[in-house]
Design a protein around this motif. Structure first.
Motif, mmCIF file in Angstrom:
data_model
loop_
_atom_site.group_PDB
_atom_site.id
_atom_site.type_symbol
_atom_site.label_atom_id
_atom_site.label_comp_id
_atom_site.label_asym_id
_atom_site.label_seq_id
_atom_site.Cartn_x
_atom_site.Cartn_y
_atom_site.Cartn_z
ATOM 1 N N ILE B 237 -20.015 -21.411 -17.720
ATOM 2 C CA ILE B 237 -20.295 -22.818 -17.381
ATOM 3 C C ILE B 237 -18.989 -23.534 -17.028
ATOM 4 N N VAL B 339 -31.103 -27.870 -29.604
ATOM 5 C CA VAL B 339 -30.102 -27.754 -28.547
ATOM 6 C C VAL B 339 -28.768 -28.240 -29.089
ATOM 7 N N VAL B 340 -27.708 -27.530 -28.738
ATOM 8 C CA VAL B 340 -26.355 -27.952 -29.127
ATOM 9 C C VAL B 340 -25.484 -27.974 -27.867
ATOM 10 N N PRO B 341 -24.372 -28.726 -27.909
ATOM 11 C CA PRO B 341 -23.457 -28.662 -26.771
ATOM 12 C C PRO B 341 -23.058 -27.205 -26.546
ATOM 13 N N ARG B 342 -22.888 -26.834 -25.276
ATOM 14 C CA ARG B 342 -22.636 -25.409 -24.988
ATOM 15 C C ARG B 342 -21.321 -24.949 -25.608
ATOM 16 N N SER B 343 -20.370 -25.898 -25.732
ATOM 17 C CA SER B 343 -19.082 -25.526 -26.309
ATOM 18 C C SER B 343 -19.181 -25.315 -27.820
ATOM 19 N N ALA B 344 -20.300 -25.709 -28.430
ATOM 20 C CA ALA B 344 -20.460 -25.542 -29.877
ATOM 21 C C ALA B 344 -21.264 -24.296 -30.227
ATOM 22 N N HIS B 368 -31.955 -19.528 -24.851
ATOM 23 C CA HIS B 368 -31.468 -19.990 -23.550
ATOM 24 C C HIS B 368 -30.028 -20.470 -23.725
ATOM 25 N N ASP B 371 -28.035 -23.352 -21.485
ATOM 26 C CA ASP B 371 -28.130 -24.790 -21.736
ATOM 27 C C ASP B 371 -28.035 -25.132 -23.218
ATOM 28 N N ASN B 373 -29.659 -24.054 -25.733
ATOM 29 C CA ASN B 373 -30.968 -24.181 -26.398
ATOM 30 C C ASN B 373 -31.197 -22.991 -27.339
ATOM 31 N N GLY B 406 -23.633 -32.333 -32.628
ATOM 32 C CA GLY B 406 -23.821 -33.153 -31.432
ATOM 33 C C GLY B 406 -25.053 -32.753 -30.650
ATOM 34 N N GLY B 407 -25.986 -32.079 -31.313
ATOM 35 C CA GLY B 407 -27.177 -31.587 -30.628
ATOM 36 C C GLY B 407 -28.389 -32.472 -30.839
ATOM 37 N N VAL B 408 -29.549 -31.943 -30.429
ATOM 38 C CA VAL B 408 -30.806 -32.686 -30.539
ATOM 39 C C VAL B 408 -31.866 -31.816 -31.213
ATOM 40 N N GLY B 411 -35.408 -28.672 -27.602
ATOM 41 C CA GLY B 411 -35.078 -28.484 -26.196
ATOM 42 C C GLY B 411 -36.299 -28.283 -25.330
#
Lengths: 295, 472
Positions: B237, B339-344, B368, B371, B373, B406-408, B411
């Motif tokens: 990414i 879902v988490v930030p991809r860097s995490a 996934h 993204d 997820n 920092g995720g949600v 997803g």
């Protein structure tokens, strides 16, 4: 100005309007102006996201993103908040997608001065109702955008415009995901982006000649039509520019939008009453443009 | 309920209104671990019949729940308080296709994969491809704003739904959105997609059809440790690429899948990545090479590029049968979705393994990755005393570490009942109040799928967890 100060500025009992660079009509007359924060807070290339104030000029944001090889799919000119509030896409919509799909998180100031967060910071998210979609195109009638997180995309390695006489509908079918196919009833313009060798091969398929960019777009009116209906348009060739494959037509004369259904009008009334019962925010404006005469 | 049943039978005919004990039990649950109680089930065949069901339910003050194939994993289609279930399984037709507009109108009960199959001869497909695509419905995809592996490049369901004909909670029928690109007014279509059946019932859906890419390459990368695989995802990414899909499977799931489908997955790998690149041939070749280099730079033991469609199909069959394969390990599973930030990714995955270890549970990860997820899959045997409490405790910790990074909360599975009470972890009371305002504008009487998504204090209907052993 930060988000808290912006919320403080919005708070009150009076009519209030938000203004940016005045590109899309400027503030509503007779209401007190407020200005949204305008800083680029965080460019996160590894997440392919950017966080910025809604008052940030789109062109300034694109320049900052270009430094990391990225861009956002917003039309140029004006502010980020203005582009989202109006919700109309630029000429690259066929390839880059609609404005509404760029917004991941929105922090807006509600009519009572509360700061509300919609959506979330990640590129994928189905947590709760999608208030972000509701706000794109809402013309600042439900709340004023303060800070946003947008999805970015990689800048293409190569961009080329070609133009000449060609059947634009055949080209939309023949080319793989062109960025734009424009047509004025006589001439077709195509924007191709991607790997240089692919762009060259696709340009050869069109048989068109290289040009500097798109034609000037008429600014008098803007029609939204099913893409297939563009084959038979009521305007004289040469007086319009149609985004083939998309359905937006730029015209010299104003275009009357289609009348919405009674149910859709009623949902608009209830949403406005629910989000801004006192009617403080951008008074007199309705996202249903047909319901308005002047704007 | 008797009066309502009489009215429904009159409108739909007696064979499409059910209130038998077995059927009420079946329709009382979806594919989650949550069961409710249906008051009656009806099976309309057209918009007018859905409208008749909604109006009848309203007249009797009975809440109603739209249901597609019942494959939801968050309890979104679970009826509470004896609600009327309006199942769209008999509304499964492709109504029209316009190749110039690249749009199909479909009925909500049409299965996701059936749609792609029926337009395949036109070189088109429906891009959202949940792993359940053989059995999930388009209406369910609309309700949950469903995703799938290829949503990385193509976007989730919301980006592929242009218009929806809906029966609103007051019984009126209208179309939200349009085939034209900029319909006047608020994006009510966008608000409706992902609203989990709480703003009305979709009766026809206009979906965007996506042209099949001229070139596709599928790359299988094999890693000796999970961190290296996750770091490769972030590096792809960060290199400015958006592949069509980046999927990750860890050691346990890779082994289970390989024994199940024999697709040639390396059974001694700690993690495998499936990276698919599509588009025009030169761009695809350049990106494939870049992916290979990034993988090798991060310690990939091997990089296999699928050479023909059959090999590609076998790899994807393996990925999408992952949840069937785990039945060989333990009889029960609980699938999470955050879902988490991809860097995490690296840090959160480590925590997920640690959480499972602390609760003495087996966790498998198949997700996934592109993204961010995550889909941690806790597998267990529900007959083991006390295991359910451990599964729930571990699940809650997974949600909390995702949010802390920092995720949600979700997803693609949605909030439903499963995560409703976690909503305050990511939204303030003002945020939730504004989501309520949207709901109230569509459904002031709260008859459309009540008690879902938005937390409501102590009141939670007659929700109950299924007795041990009854989990799917």
């Amino acid at each position: 100005m930060d988000l808290t100060a912006f919320a403080e500025a919005v708070r009150g009992d009076d009519a209030v309007t938000v203004t940016g660079l005045g590109t899309r009509g400027g503030p509503v007359p007779g209401a007190r102006d407020v200005v949204a924060p305008a800083a680029i807070e965080e460019v996160a290339p590894a997440e392919m996201t950017v966080r910025c104030g809604a008052g940030t000029p789109v062109d300034e944001l694109q320049a900052a993103l270009a430094d990391v090889g990225q861009m956002v799919a917003l039309p140029s000119g004006g502010t980020v908040g203005g582009a989202l509030a109006v919700g109309r896409s630029g000429v690259g919509r066929l390839g880059h997608g609609p404005v509404r799909d760029t917004l991941l998180q929105l922090r807006y100031v509600a009519t009572d001065g509360a700061v509300v967060t919609a959506g979330g910071p990640t590129v994928k998210n189905v947590t709760g109702f999608d208030l972000c979609r509701l706000f794109v195109g809402s013309l600042g009638t439900l709340g004023f955008a303060g800070e946003v997180i947008l999805r970015t995309r990689p800048l293409p390695a190569c961009t080329r415009w070609v133009a000449g006489p060609a059947d634009p509908f055949a080209l939309v079918r023949r080319l793989h995901r062109p960025t734009a196919v424009l047509w004025d009833g006589v001439t077709t313009w195509v924007c191709l982006e991607g790997h240089p060798a692919d762009v060259e091969a696709e340009a050869a398929v069109t048989g068109l000649s290289e040009v500097d960019g798109p034609p000037p777009l008429p600014t008098g009116g803007r029609a939204s039509r099913p893409p297939s209906s563009l084959r038979s348009l009521p305007w004289t060739p040469g007086t319009f520019v149609a985004q083939v494959g998309v359905g937006v037509v730029h015209t010299h004369e104003p275009v009357e939008p289609e009348a919405p259904s009674a149910e859709v009008v009623e949902l608009h009334r209830r949403l406005k009453a629910s989000f801004d019962p006192a009617g403080r925010l951008n008074p007199g404006i309705s996202p249903l443009r047909s319901a308005l005469s002047s704007r | 309920m008797e009066a309502l049943l009489r009215e429904l039978r009159e409108a739909l005919g007696p064979d499409r209104v059910r209130a038998g004990h077995v059927e009420l039990g079946l329709y009382g649950r979806d594919a989650s671990n949550i069961a409710g109680r249906a008051g009656a089930v009806c099976l309309p065949t057209c918009t007018e019949e859905v409208q008749a069901c909604v109006r009848a339910a309203r007249r009797h003050g009975v809440p109603f729940v739209a249901r597609g194939s019942g494959t939801g994993l968050a309890g979104g289609a679970v009826p509470l308080d004896g609600a009327l279930v309006i199942a769209t399984t008999k509304m499964d037709r492709l109504l029209s296709v316009d190749v110039d507009d690249r749009v199909a109108w479909v009925q909500p009960g049409m299965l996701n994969l059936d749609l792609s199959r029926q337009v395949a001869h036109l070189g088109l497909h429906f891009a959202p491809d949940p792993s359940s695509q053989q059995s999930c419905s388009i209406g369910g995809n609309v309700a949950n704003n469903s995703g799938g592996p290829h949503c990385l490049a193509y976007g989730v369901t919301s980006a592929h739904v242009l218009a929806v004909e809906v029966v609103l909670p007051d019984g009126e029928v209208t179309v939200l959105g349009g085939i034209d690109p900029e319909p006047d007014g608020l994006d009510l279509r966008g608000a409706f997609v992902g609203s989990e059946g709480m703003l009305g019932i979709a009766t026809k859906v206009a979906v965007r059809l996506t042209p099949n890419p001229p070139a596709v390459q599928t790359v299988l990368l094999d890693f000796a440790d999970v961190d290296a695989g996750a770091a490769t995802v972030s590096a792809i990414i960060a290199a400015g690429m958006v592949p069509a899909a980046i999927e990750m499977m860890d050691a346990l799931i890779t082994r289970a899948v390989e024994e199940f489908v024999h697709a040639g997955f390396p059974i001694d790998a700690a993690a495998v990545l499936i990276v698919e690149v599509d588009g025009l041939p030169d761009g695809v070749a350049a990106q494939t090479e870049r992916v290979r280099q990034i993988g090798l730079a991060h310690g990939a033991r091997s990089v296999r590029i699928a050479t023909d469609p059959a090999e590609r199909a076998a790899i994807w069959k393996g990925r999408k049968s992952a949840f069937g394969a785990i039945a060989r390990i333990k009889p029960n599973y609980y699938l999470h979705d955050t879902v988490v930030p991809r860097s995490a990714l690296v840090a959160v995955l480590r925590e997920v393994y640690e959480i499972a270890r602390r609760h003495d549970l087996i966790v498998m990860n198949v997700f996934h990755a592109g993204d961010g997820n995550l889909h941690p899959l806790l597998v267990f045997d529900a007959r083991e005393p006390g295991v359910l409490e451990r599964v729930h405790a571990a699940g809650e910790e997974i949600v909390r570490v995702s949010v802390a990074a920092g995720g949600v909360l979700s997803g693609e599975h949605g909030i439903g009942l499963e995560k409703r009470d976690y909503m305050p972890l990511v939204f303030s009371p003002d945020d939730l109040d504004h989501q309520r305002r949207l709901r109230d504008a569509f459904d002031p009487d709260h008859l459309a799928n009540p008690h879902k998504v938005l937390p409501e204090g102590s009141r939670c209907g007659d929700l109950q967890h299924v007795p041990a052993g009854a989990w799917i």
